[in-house]
Design a protein around this motif. Structure first.
Motif, PDB file in Angstrom:
ATOM      1  N   UNK A  21       0.762  -1.256  -0.439  1.00 28.81           N
ATOM      2  CA  UNK A  21       0.117  -0.062  -0.426  1.00 28.81           C
ATOM      3  C   UNK A  21       1.163   1.084  -0.148  1.00 28.81           C
ATOM      4  N   UNK A  22       0.511   2.165  -0.756  1.00 27.04           N
ATOM      5  CA  UNK A  22       1.063   3.719  -0.898  1.00 27.04           C
ATOM      6  C   UNK A  22       0.548   4.490  -1.433  1.00 27.04           C
ATOM      7  N   UNK A  23       0.363   5.492  -0.048  1.00 24.19           N
ATOM      8  CA  UNK A  23       0.165   7.049  -0.568  1.00 24.19           C
ATOM      9  C   UNK A  23       0.709   8.330  -1.327  1.00 24.19           C
ATOM     10  N   UNK A  24       0.443   8.048  -2.192  1.00 29.29           N
ATOM     11  CA  UNK A  24       1.165   9.511  -3.078  1.00 29.29           C
ATOM     12  C   UNK A  24       1.231  10.168  -3.125  1.00 29.29           C
ATOM     13  N   UNK A  25       0.298  10.707  -2.347  1.00 31.52           N
ATOM     14  CA  UNK A  25      -0.143  12.070  -2.363  1.00 31.52           C
ATOM     15  C   UNK A  25      -0.430  12.895  -4.058  1.00 31.52           C
ATOM     16  N   UNK A  26      -0.755  12.186  -4.791  1.00 33.23           N
ATOM     17  CA  UNK A  26      -0.853  12.947  -5.944  1.00 33.23           C
ATOM     18  C   UNK A  26      -0.535  13.348  -7.265  1.00 33.23           C
ATOM     19  N   UNK A  27       1.234  12.357  -6.103  1.00 36.00           N
ATOM     20  CA  UNK A  27       2.691  12.621  -7.062  1.00 36.00           C
ATOM     21  C   UNK A  27       2.369  11.416  -8.387  1.00 36.00           C
ATOM     22  N   UNK A  28       3.327  12.262  -9.090  1.00 37.62           N
ATOM     23  CA  UNK A  28       3.333  11.422 -10.336  1.00 37.62           C
ATOM     24  C   UNK A  28       4.838   9.870 -10.183  1.00 37.62           C
ATOM     25  N   UNK A  29       4.161   8.710 -10.640  1.00 37.21           N
ATOM     26  CA  UNK A  29       6.041   8.058  -9.906  1.00 37.21           C
ATOM     27  C   UNK A  29       7.389   9.089 -10.812  1.00 37.21           C
ATOM     28  N   UNK A  30       8.187   8.687  -9.865  1.00 35.60           N
ATOM     29  CA  UNK A  30       9.574   9.895 -10.027  1.00 35.60           C
ATOM     30  C   UNK A  30      10.508   8.600  -9.508  1.00 35.60           C
ATOM     31  N   UNK A  31      10.178   7.404  -9.818  1.00 37.66           N
ATOM     32  CA  UNK A  31      11.677   6.852  -8.726  1.00 37.66           C
ATOM     33  C   UNK A  31      10.992   5.181  -8.899  1.00 37.66           C
ATOM     34  N   UNK A  32      12.244   4.024  -9.546  1.00 41.06           N
ATOM     35  CA  UNK A  32      11.539   3.027  -9.247  1.00 41.06           C
ATOM     36  C   UNK A  32      11.074   2.212  -8.104  1.00 41.06           C
ATOM     37  N   UNK A  33      10.207   1.249  -8.159  1.00 42.29           N
ATOM     38  CA  UNK A  33       9.425   0.802  -7.749  1.00 42.29           C
ATOM     39  C   UNK A  33      10.170  -0.791  -7.080  1.00 42.29           C
ATOM     40  N   UNK A  34      10.942  -1.078  -7.117  1.00 36.44           N
ATOM     41  CA  UNK A  34      11.331  -2.421  -7.502  1.00 36.44           C
ATOM     42  C   UNK A  34      11.599  -2.564  -5.404  1.00 36.44           C
ATOM     43  N   UNK A  35      12.614  -1.338  -4.724  1.00 34.84           N
ATOM     44  CA  UNK A  35      12.754  -1.283  -3.340  1.00 34.84           C
ATOM     45  C   UNK A  35      11.469  -1.738  -2.780  1.00 34.84           C
ATOM     46  N   UNK A  36      10.878  -0.816  -2.820  1.00 33.31           N
ATOM     47  CA  UNK A  36       8.737  -1.748  -2.461  1.00 33.31           C
ATOM     48  C   UNK A  36       8.853  -3.378  -3.075  1.00 33.31           C
ATOM     49  N   UNK A  37       8.104  -2.854  -4.600  1.00 34.50           N
ATOM     50  CA  UNK A  37       8.082  -4.569  -4.711  1.00 34.50           C
ATOM     51  C   UNK A  37       8.464  -5.267  -4.826  1.00 34.50           C
ATOM     52  N   UNK A  38       9.726  -5.753  -5.294  1.00 36.11           N
ATOM     53  CA  UNK A  38      10.736  -7.309  -5.268  1.00 36.11           C
ATOM     54  C   UNK A  38      12.463  -7.122  -4.613  1.00 36.11           C
ATOM     55  N   UNK A  39      12.576  -5.938  -4.105  1.00 38.85           N
ATOM     56  CA  UNK A  39      13.724  -6.164  -3.456  1.00 38.85           C
ATOM     57  C   UNK A  39      13.366  -7.428  -2.117  1.00 38.85           C
TER      58      UNK A  39
END
Length: 786
Positions: free
Chosen positions: A261-279
């Motif tokens: 789960x991630x509240x992104x505060x209306x932002x566009x993705x600016x960084x790779x999500x692998x540290x969260x999703x698959x690291x």
């Protein structure tokens, strides 16, 4: 919400919107929302024609002002509608339906949301044309439906041609030469428009670019589920026994689930999500990824589309574990709350019964700025429901958060594949995974004290003041749910782009807003953590990895169990044939009057075999009974040695009174009661109808100088069937009255007795008053009116 109401406001006379569905028009890289309406037109000369009206819109269509007509596609002989299966893609039961619409002039591809409404829409499109061959399906393709059309219908001089749109919009220029939906795979392969081939190629290229090393495969749906028939009696019994004996043929196998789960505060993705999703984890079997505050703009709140959906979908797809290939099962979004479900490619065939729903709990308790989205599905033989919610904000609003949770639980309902079954709620699943920005805060401590405890990593001390822990202990929310130990610092609130606590004027106190809970058996949590490396938002993402024991079918044991059940049923069926006894078979309705309900009842007593009964149509008849008659219930299921009472309701209204007055119809009918796998029973219905001025043509009443009940039946019949007379037609009938005496008597009575009555025509009348007026007019005893 039924958006066909908005379409109806844009239509011309004699046009009616049967049903509407909201979809996405796919043109190359472009995705545009479209509202598809199935519209029926009835020309003046008779018959009917159908067309698909395509509307542009930017928000949920409430009125005609919310839509703009883009195209009209007549359902003619060259019209085809089929499901698209791009090469190399998998199907998953319940994923969005991709359909291709072809005519001689155009070719369009739409994505429609899977669910009962889309199923009904496609069935109505099927029903719009005769010649359905539902029993034939091409082995190479799963067609939505197949139609044949033999005789073209003549063109009709309609007030607004089907090839022109209001306001001068550019619409399809072809007129429908006939009605019929021809789906013929052999005729579609050689002459597809080049633009469609290009569009499909671009779509595959886009998917390839999107998935990179994770290889996301977008999966369409099995088309035959759209027309899946209900279980019959035998199938229902077999299914019931299989459920009871489930432990005999299933075993528990662990599958790894990633929940994030991630509240992104209306932002566009600016960084790779692998540290969260698959690291640092093994490749999960299933991904459940939820977002909140995807888009904070006013446009996202008021309108349907937001570019952030595609941006974060691509970011997640690129961040999935590189050691596995994943198929996207479902994406569901409500304003800024989005939930994505992926499975490993090898598990796709074992996912079924996918449904997604949303519940808004925001402004006025209904809007989508707060609320929840959910996806439910069957994985092997285990039902799973994943809920992503964003509850009410602000420290003091914990009771509102509690209420939001309760609203989501009570209002979230999923349709089942079999429409005769009741909807499923969240609680009616084997496994429930609940994630999101639950917004519960830390209370009774000031900001500095909270930060000091965090620096000391005294998370358990701090956790004692957590609102969610307190409310769960009080059993006001999440009763029966479990949450893992919080060994990470609060995930809210940070300065965007950093790991610093909020330095704004409000200086929000840190809190564990972002949580993951679960409910069910055979669930082991392997990890529960936040991910400080991501700094896009003022929240930190949270993840949890579970081993979930899923019931997997042993095919050999299943076949053995099924054979035992079938043998047992065969033995019972061979020894017993359903039979019932009826308390009454002949029914007489005496002195039937206009708009006056009469009811006769009888009982059906079942023998020793469960049976299904139904009143069936007689040969060459469209209904099991005449219009003025109804059986309630008309079908049902009886357990052994049980009874049911059937009511025969006779009610004559304006649609049936004229023929009964004229003698063209009589209170006579035969009902056929059919037992599934049993015999038929015949019920005789008869009676006498008392003619009434109600339901009689106005010109007929002008020739009736005596009350209608004082006239012989043959005179009433002759006058009712008489065409409208002209002055020089040489009729032998005497000169008619200028107005019917019944109208004159009512107006005269009102003039003499009620002219001073205020709001005379503002209040609805009572049924007893109507019956009294009817009897007075039919007998000519107007003075008896009270």
């Amino acid at each position: 919400m039924d958006q066909s109401v908005a379409i109806q406001e844009t239509l011309a006379e004699r046009e009616y919107c049967i049903i509407a569905v909201q979809g996405v028009l796919c043109e190359g890289d472009s995705r545009q929302s479209r509202l598809l309406g199935l519209v029926r037109h009835r020309p003046e000369h008779g018959g009917q024609e159908h067309a698909l009206f395509l509307y542009m819109h930017r928000r949920m269509a409430i009125t005609g002002d919310d839509v703009s007509l883009d195209q009209i596609v007549p359902i003619s002989q060259d019209f085809t509608l089929k499901e698209v299966f791009p090469d190399g893609e998998l199907y998953i039961l319940g994923s969005d339906v991709t359909v291709q619409l072809d005519t001689a002039e155009l070719s369009l591809v739409f994505q429609l949301p899977f669910g009962s409404h889309t199923r009904t829409f496609l069935q109505e499109v099927a029903r719009a044309c005769p010649g359905l061959d539902s029993g034939t399906r091409d082995p190479q393709f799963l067609w939505l439906s197949r139609y044949g059309c033999t005789e073209p219908q003549p063109e009709s001089p309609t007030p607004r041609a089907w090839n022109s749109a209001p306001g001068g919009s550019n619409c399809d220029s072809s007129r429908p030469n006939g009605k019929g939906l021809l789906v013929d795979p052999s005729s579609r392969g050689q002459d597809k428009p080049e633009n469609l081939l290009t569009r499909q190629t671009k779509s595959k290229s886009e998917i390839t670019d999107m998935v990179r090393s994770s290889t996301i495969i977008t999966v369409p749906d099995k088309a035959h589920i759209l027309s899946m028939q209900k279980f019959g009696l035998r199938d229902t019994i077999v299914k019931s026994h299989l459920v009871q004996k489930e432990e005999d043929y299933t075993y528990i196998q662990n599958f790894r689930f990633f929940v994030g789960t991630y509240n992104v505060n209306g932002q566009s993705p600016k960084e790779c999500l692998r540290p969260w999703l698959s690291h640092g984890i093994q490749a999960p079997d299933v991904y459940c990824v939820g977002f909140q505050e995807l888009d904070l703009s006013k446009e996202a709140f008021f309108f349907h589309d937001t570019p952030k959906e595609e941006e974060w979908f691509k970011a997640v797809s690129e961040g999935l574990h590189p050691d596995a290939k994943y198929a996207k099962v479902k994406l569901i979004r409500l304003v800024g709350i989005m939930l994505l479900l992926y499975v490993k490619q090898e598990h796709a065939a074992y996912i079924s019964e996918v449904e997604a729903e949303t519940v808004g709990t925001g402004i006025m308790g209904r809007m989508g700025n707060k609320g929840g989205v959910a996806i439910r599905f069957q994985f092997h033989n285990t039902s799973i429901c994943v809920v992503n919610s964003h509850l009410a904000a602000h420290t003091e609003e914990f009771e509102r958060r509690n209420q939001d949770y309760k609203d989501i639980c009570s209002r979230m309902q999923f349709c089942q594949v079999d429409p005769s079954l009741p909807p499923l709620t969240i609680s009616r699943h084997d496994v429930i995974l609940w994630l999101g920005d639950l917004n519960y805060r830390i209370e009774e401590l000031d900001v500095e004290k909270v930060k000091k405890l965090i620096e000391e990593k005294a998370f358990q001390t701090l956790y004692a003041y957590d609102q969610l822990k307190i409310q769960v202990a009080a059993k006001t929310v999440f009763e029966g749910f479990t949450e893992g130990e919080l060994t990470f610092q609060p995930t809210y609130k940070y300065d965007t782009g950093s790991d610093d606590w909020d330095t704004s004027e409000k200086c929000r106190a840190p809190a564990w807003c972002d949580r993951i809970l679960w409910k069910g058996k055979n669930i082991t949590q392997l990890s529960y953590q936040s991910h400080m490396a991501l700094k896009t938002s003022d929240h930190k993402p949270v993840s949890s990895v579970f081993d979930i024991g899923v019931k997997v079918i042993n095919e050999e044991l299943y076949r053995k169990t099924l054979e035992e059940i079938v043998r047992s049923l065969d033995k019972m069926e061979n020894a017993n044939i359903p039979s019932v006894s009826l308390s009454k078979r002949e029914f007489y309705f005496q002195n039937v009057k206009y708009m006056q309900l009469q009811v006769e009842s009888f009982k059906i007593h079942n023998g020793q075999v469960p049976c299904q009964f139904e009143f069936i149509n007689k040969p060459d008849e469209e209904s099991y009974c005449k219009q003025w008659l109804n059986a309630n219930p008309s079908r049902g299921f009886l357990l052994p040695d049980s009874d049911i009472e059937i009511e025969l309701e006779l009610f004559v209204n304006k649609n049936t009174a004229t023929k009964l007055n004229s003698g063209e119809d009589k209170i006579e009918d035969i009902l056929v009661l059919h037992l599934d796998r049993g015999k038929d029973y015949f019920l005789s219905v008869s009676g006498n109808y008392l003619p009434s001025c109600f339901g009689s043509p106005i010109h007929t009443l002008c020739y009736m100088r005596e009350p209608i009940l004082d006239l012989p039946p043959e005179v009433i019949s002759e006058l009712t069937l008489m065409p409208v007379q002209t002055e020089d037609d040489g009729s032998r009938l005497e000169t008619p009255m200028n107005i019917p005496k019944e109208l004159w008597m009512m107006v005269d009575y009102l003039y003499r007795n009620a002219v001073q009555q205020e709001d005379l025509f503002q209040q609805p009348g009572l049924r007893l008053e109507f019956e009294h007026i009817r009897d007075c007019l039919d007998t000519g005893m107007i003075d008896n009116l009270f």
